[in-house]
Motif scaffolding. Sequence first.
Motif, PDB file in Angstrom:
ATOM      1  N   ARG A 192       0.826  -1.203   0.000  1.00  0.00           N
ATOM      2  CA  ARG A 192       0.000   0.000   0.000  1.00  0.00           C
ATOM      3  C   ARG A 192       0.862   1.257   0.000  1.00  0.00           C
ATOM      4  O   ARG A 192       1.666   1.461   0.905  1.00  0.00           O
ATOM      5  N   THR A 193       0.713   2.060  -1.031  1.00  0.00           N
ATOM      6  CA  THR A 193       1.387   3.351  -1.089  1.00  0.00           C
ATOM      7  C   THR A 193       0.359   4.434  -0.746  1.00  0.00           C
ATOM      8  O   THR A 193      -0.832   4.167  -0.664  1.00  0.00           O
ATOM      9  N   ALA A 194       0.852   5.641  -0.566  1.00  0.00           N
ATOM     10  CA  ALA A 194      -0.072   6.742  -0.276  1.00  0.00           C
ATOM     11  C   ALA A 194      -1.075   6.916  -1.409  1.00  0.00           C
ATOM     12  O   ALA A 194      -2.263   7.159  -1.176  1.00  0.00           O
ATOM     13  N   THR A 195      -0.603   6.759  -2.655  1.00  0.00           N
ATOM     14  CA  THR A 195      -1.494   6.918  -3.806  1.00  0.00           C
ATOM     15  C   THR A 195      -2.574   5.851  -3.812  1.00  0.00           C
ATOM     16  O   THR A 195      -3.759   6.138  -3.971  1.00  0.00           O
ATOM     17  N   SER A 196      -2.185   4.582  -3.626  1.00  0.00           N
ATOM     18  CA  SER A 196      -3.173   3.503  -3.650  1.00  0.00           C
ATOM     19  C   SER A 196      -4.131   3.621  -2.482  1.00  0.00           C
ATOM     20  O   SER A 196      -5.314   3.317  -2.593  1.00  0.00           O
ATOM     21  N   SER A 197      -3.636   4.077  -1.328  1.00  0.00           N
ATOM     22  CA  SER A 197      -4.497   4.239  -0.158  1.00  0.00           C
ATOM     23  C   SER A 197      -5.526   5.338  -0.382  1.00  0.00           C
ATOM     24  O   SER A 197      -6.673   5.225   0.054  1.00  0.00           O
ATOM     25  N   SER A 198      -5.126   6.420  -1.058  1.00  0.00           N
ATOM     26  CA  SER A 198      -6.091   7.486  -1.339  1.00  0.00           C
ATOM     27  C   SER A 198      -7.169   6.984  -2.298  1.00  0.00           C
ATOM     28  O   SER A 198      -8.332   7.379  -2.205  1.00  0.00           O
ATOM     29  N   LEU A 199      -6.778   6.090  -3.220  1.00  0.00           N
ATOM     30  CA  LEU A 199      -7.767   5.485  -4.115  1.00  0.00           C
ATOM     31  C   LEU A 199      -8.753   4.632  -3.332  1.00  0.00           C
ATOM     32  O   LEU A 199      -9.959   4.663  -3.589  1.00  0.00           O
ATOM     33  N   ARG A 200      -8.253   3.876  -2.352  1.00  0.00           N
ATOM     34  CA  ARG A 200      -9.128   3.039  -1.529  1.00  0.00           C
ATOM     35  C   ARG A 200     -10.074   3.910  -0.703  1.00  0.00           C
ATOM     36  O   ARG A 200     -11.256   3.595  -0.554  1.00  0.00           O
ATOM     37  N   LEU A 201      -9.543   5.008  -0.160  1.00  0.00           N
ATOM     38  CA  LEU A 201     -10.399   5.933   0.591  1.00  0.00           C
ATOM     39  C   LEU A 201     -11.485   6.523  -0.314  1.00  0.00           C
ATOM     40  O   LEU A 201     -12.659   6.601   0.069  1.00  0.00           O
ATOM     41  N   ALA A 202     -11.076   6.952  -1.500  1.00  0.00           N
ATOM     42  CA  ALA A 202     -12.036   7.526  -2.443  1.00  0.00           C
ATOM     43  C   ALA A 202     -13.098   6.498  -2.819  1.00  0.00           C
ATOM     44  O   ALA A 202     -14.288   6.821  -2.909  1.00  0.00           O
ATOM     45  N   ASP A 203     -12.677   5.249  -3.020  1.00  0.00           N
ATOM     46  CA  ASP A 203     -13.632   4.184  -3.345  1.00  0.00           C
ATOM     47  C   ASP A 203     -14.647   3.986  -2.219  1.00  0.00           C
ATOM     48  O   ASP A 203     -15.844   3.784  -2.458  1.00  0.00           O
ATOM     49  N   ALA A 204     -14.151   4.006  -0.974  1.00  0.00           N
ATOM     50  CA  ALA A 204     -15.044   3.822   0.173  1.00  0.00           C
ATOM     51  C   ALA A 204     -16.081   4.938   0.233  1.00  0.00           C
ATOM     52  O   ALA A 204     -17.266   4.708   0.508  1.00  0.00           O
ATOM     53  N   VAL A 205     -15.655   6.194  -0.031  1.00  0.00           N
ATOM     54  CA  VAL A 205     -16.588   7.326  -0.051  1.00  0.00           C
ATOM     55  C   VAL A 205     -17.588   7.155  -1.186  1.00  0.00           C
ATOM     56  O   VAL A 205     -18.796   7.351  -1.011  1.00  0.00           O
ATOM     57  N   MET A 206     -17.093   6.769  -2.361  1.00  0.00           N
ATOM     58  CA  MET A 206     -17.971   6.580  -3.516  1.00  0.00           C
ATOM     59  C   MET A 206     -19.009   5.495  -3.257  1.00  0.00           C
ATOM     60  O   MET A 206     -20.156   5.571  -3.720  1.00  0.00           O
ATOM     61  N   ASN A 207     -18.608   4.471  -2.499  1.00  0.00           N
ATOM     62  CA  ASN A 207     -19.517   3.368  -2.171  1.00  0.00           C
ATOM     63  C   ASN A 207     -20.373   3.669  -0.943  1.00  0.00           C
ATOM     64  O   ASN A 207     -21.096   2.807  -0.456  1.00  0.00           O
ATOM     65  N   ARG A 208     -20.240   4.888  -0.416  1.00  0.00           N
ATOM     66  CA  ARG A 208     -21.000   5.341   0.758  1.00  0.00           C
ATOM     67  C   ARG A 208     -20.785   4.419   1.955  1.00  0.00           C
ATOM     68  O   ARG A 208     -21.701   4.125   2.702  1.00  0.00           O
ATOM     69  N   ASN A 209     -19.539   3.959   2.112  1.00  0.00           N
ATOM     70  CA  ASN A 209     -19.200   3.034   3.193  1.00  0.00           C
ATOM     71  C   ASN A 209     -18.329   3.761   4.207  1.00  0.00           C
ATOM     72  O   ASN A 209     -17.099   3.736   4.127  1.00  0.00           O
ATOM     73  N   LEU A 210     -18.968   4.430   5.166  1.00  0.00           N
ATOM     74  CA  LEU A 210     -18.242   5.215   6.163  1.00  0.00           C
ATOM     75  C   LEU A 210     -17.364   4.323   7.040  1.00  0.00           C
ATOM     76  O   LEU A 210     -16.223   4.676   7.357  1.00  0.00           O
ATOM     77  N   HIS A 211     -17.884   3.162   7.416  1.00  0.00           N
ATOM     78  CA  HIS A 211     -17.133   2.247   8.277  1.00  0.00           C
ATOM     79  C   HIS A 211     -15.809   1.847   7.620  1.00  0.00           C
ATOM     80  O   HIS A 211     -14.745   1.888   8.249  1.00  0.00           O
ATOM     81  N   GLN A 212     -15.870   1.489   6.333  1.00  0.00           N
ATOM     82  CA  GLN A 212     -14.658   1.093   5.618  1.00  0.00           C
ATOM     83  C   GLN A 212     -13.699   2.266   5.481  1.00  0.00           C
ATOM     84  O   GLN A 212     -12.486   2.117   5.642  1.00  0.00           O
ATOM     85  N   ALA A 213     -14.226   3.443   5.207  1.00  0.00           N
ATOM     86  CA  ALA A 213     -13.375   4.621   5.044  1.00  0.00           C
ATOM     87  C   ALA A 213     -12.614   4.926   6.329  1.00  0.00           C
ATOM     88  O   ALA A 213     -11.408   5.207   6.303  1.00  0.00           O
ATOM     89  N   ILE A 214     -13.301   4.830   7.463  1.00  0.00           N
ATOM     90  CA  ILE A 214     -12.644   5.106   8.745  1.00  0.00           C
ATOM     91  C   ILE A 214     -11.619   4.020   9.070  1.00  0.00           C
ATOM     92  O   ILE A 214     -10.532   4.305   9.593  1.00  0.00           O
ATOM     93  N   GLU A 215     -11.912   2.773   8.730  1.00  0.00           N
ATOM     94  CA  GLU A 215     -10.946   1.679   8.940  1.00  0.00           C
ATOM     95  C   GLU A 215      -9.672   1.926   8.142  1.00  0.00           C
ATOM     96  O   GLU A 215      -8.557   1.748   8.646  1.00  0.00           O
ATOM     97  N   ILE A 216      -9.837   2.324   6.874  1.00  0.00           N
ATOM     98  CA  ILE A 216      -8.668   2.608   6.032  1.00  0.00           C
ATOM     99  C   ILE A 216      -7.858   3.751   6.634  1.00  0.00           C
ATOM    100  O   ILE A 216      -6.624   3.692   6.711  1.00  0.00           O
ATOM    101  N   PHE A 217      -8.551   4.790   7.081  1.00  0.00           N
ATOM    102  CA  PHE A 217      -7.870   5.939   7.677  1.00  0.00           C
ATOM    103  C   PHE A 217      -7.082   5.518   8.923  1.00  0.00           C
ATOM    104  O   PHE A 217      -5.933   5.929   9.109  1.00  0.00           O
ATOM    105  N   ARG A 218      -7.670   4.700   9.764  1.00  0.00           N
ATOM    106  CA  ARG A 218      -6.979   4.294  10.996  1.00  0.00           C
ATOM    107  C   ARG A 218      -5.768   3.406  10.698  1.00  0.00           C
ATOM    108  O   ARG A 218      -4.759   3.464  11.405  1.00  0.00           O
ATOM    109  N   ASP A 219      -5.878   2.600   9.646  1.00  0.00           N
ATOM    110  CA  ASP A 219      -4.707   1.814   9.216  1.00  0.00           C
ATOM    111  C   ASP A 219      -3.586   2.749   8.764  1.00  0.00           C
ATOM    112  O   ASP A 219      -2.406   2.513   9.063  1.00  0.00           O
ATOM    113  N   LEU A 220      -3.959   3.799   8.059  1.00  0.00           N
ATOM    114  CA  LEU A 220      -2.969   4.761   7.574  1.00  0.00           C
ATOM    115  C   LEU A 220      -2.341   5.538   8.733  1.00  0.00           C
ATOM    116  O   LEU A 220      -1.155   5.868   8.698  1.00  0.00           O
TER     117      LEU A 220
END
Length: 344
Positions: free
Chosen positions: A212-240
Motif C-alpha cells: 500500500r502506497t499513499a497513492t493507492s491508499s487514497s484510491l481506496r479511501l475515495a472508493d469507500a466514499v464513492m460506495n457510501r461506506n463510512l465504516h470502511q473509510a474510517i478503517e482505512i484511515f486508521r490503518d494509515l
Amino acid sequence: MDYIEVVKQLNKKQVAPIYLVYGNESFFIQQLKNKIEQVTIDGNKDNLNVYDLEETPIEDVIADVETFPFFGDRKLIIANNASFLKAKPEKNAVDHQLEVLENYLTNPVDYSILLVVAPYEKLDERKKITKQLKKHAIVADCREVKEYELRKWMEQLTEQLKIHVTDEVYDMLESEISTNLHLLESELHKFSLYVGENGQVTKEIADNLMSRTATSSSLRLADAVMNRNLHQAIEIFRDLEKQKEEPIALVGLLAFQFRTLLRVKLLKQKGYTQGQMVKQLGAHPYVIKLALKREGQFSVETLQYFMNQLTEADSVMKQGGMEKDLAFEMLLYQLVQGNNVVRP
C-alpha cells in the motif's frame, strides 16, 4: 545494451572481462553491481576490491586488476565515479594515465573482472577513452526510465520472471509506483512467487498483494466514499494512521482524486476524448481511465461539494481548529453524507 539485457546475459553465466555501467538511475547501477558480484565471485568479499576514481588513479586500479587473486580463481574490481568519461571532469580531479586503461582494454586478463561505473546521464562520446570502452567492454545503459519506456521495461522483467501480467495490472503499477523502481521490481518479484512460472497476474491478485502506497491508499479511501461506506473509510484511515500518514497529506491526496474526477467530467461534457484529457490534464493515462469509469456516479454539484468540504477540512487542520484525526473522520462523514444526498 540496457540493464535488462545485461542481467539476462549474467543469468546465463555469460560473463565479460570488462563492463562499463553508466547512467543516473542509481537503482539499476546498484542492482547490476550486486548481480555481477553474485555471478563472478559468488559474494566472496575477499575477491572484491572497490575504488573511487575521484581519489585513486586508474593506473593503480589496473595494477590491481592485473595482479593474480589471492583467494579463488577470479576477482572483481569495481572502479566508481569515472568522471574522466564526462565532457567536464570534476574540479581537482585525479590525474589519470588513461593510456594504461586503453592498453588494458585490448588485452584483458582472464582472472579479473573490471567494472567501471560512470553514474552520469551522458558520457563524452568524442573522447578516445569513451570510444575504446564502448568498443571493448559490455556497456550497460542505466539511465532513468522515461515514462514511455516504463511499460517495455516491466514487460522485459516479467518475461525474465516467466509470468504473465494483464494490461490492467501494468496500468496500476505505472500510475501508483512508477517513480520507485525498487518497489516496482519488488512487487513483480512478489507476483512471480505467488503465481509461479507461467502464471498470470490479474487485477484481483495485484490488489491483494501490492504494498500500500499513499497513492493507492487514497484510491481506496475515495472508493469507500464513492460506495457510501463510512465504516470502511474510517478503517482505512486508521490503518494509515498506524503507518504514520498525516491527515493533512491524506486530505491533499483525496482532493487530487476528486479534483481529477471533476475536471474529467467537465472535459467529457465538452466532448474531449480520453487521449485529449491526458494531454490537457498532464495526468497518467490510467488515472484518466479510472476517472472516466467513476465520474458517472456523481453530478458536478456533488464533486464541487466534495472539493468545498476538503478545502474547509484542510483549513481547519492547518489552523488548529480541531484535532487532525477527528477533523479527518468528520470530513469522511460529510463526504459520505454528501454522496448520499447529492446524486447525479
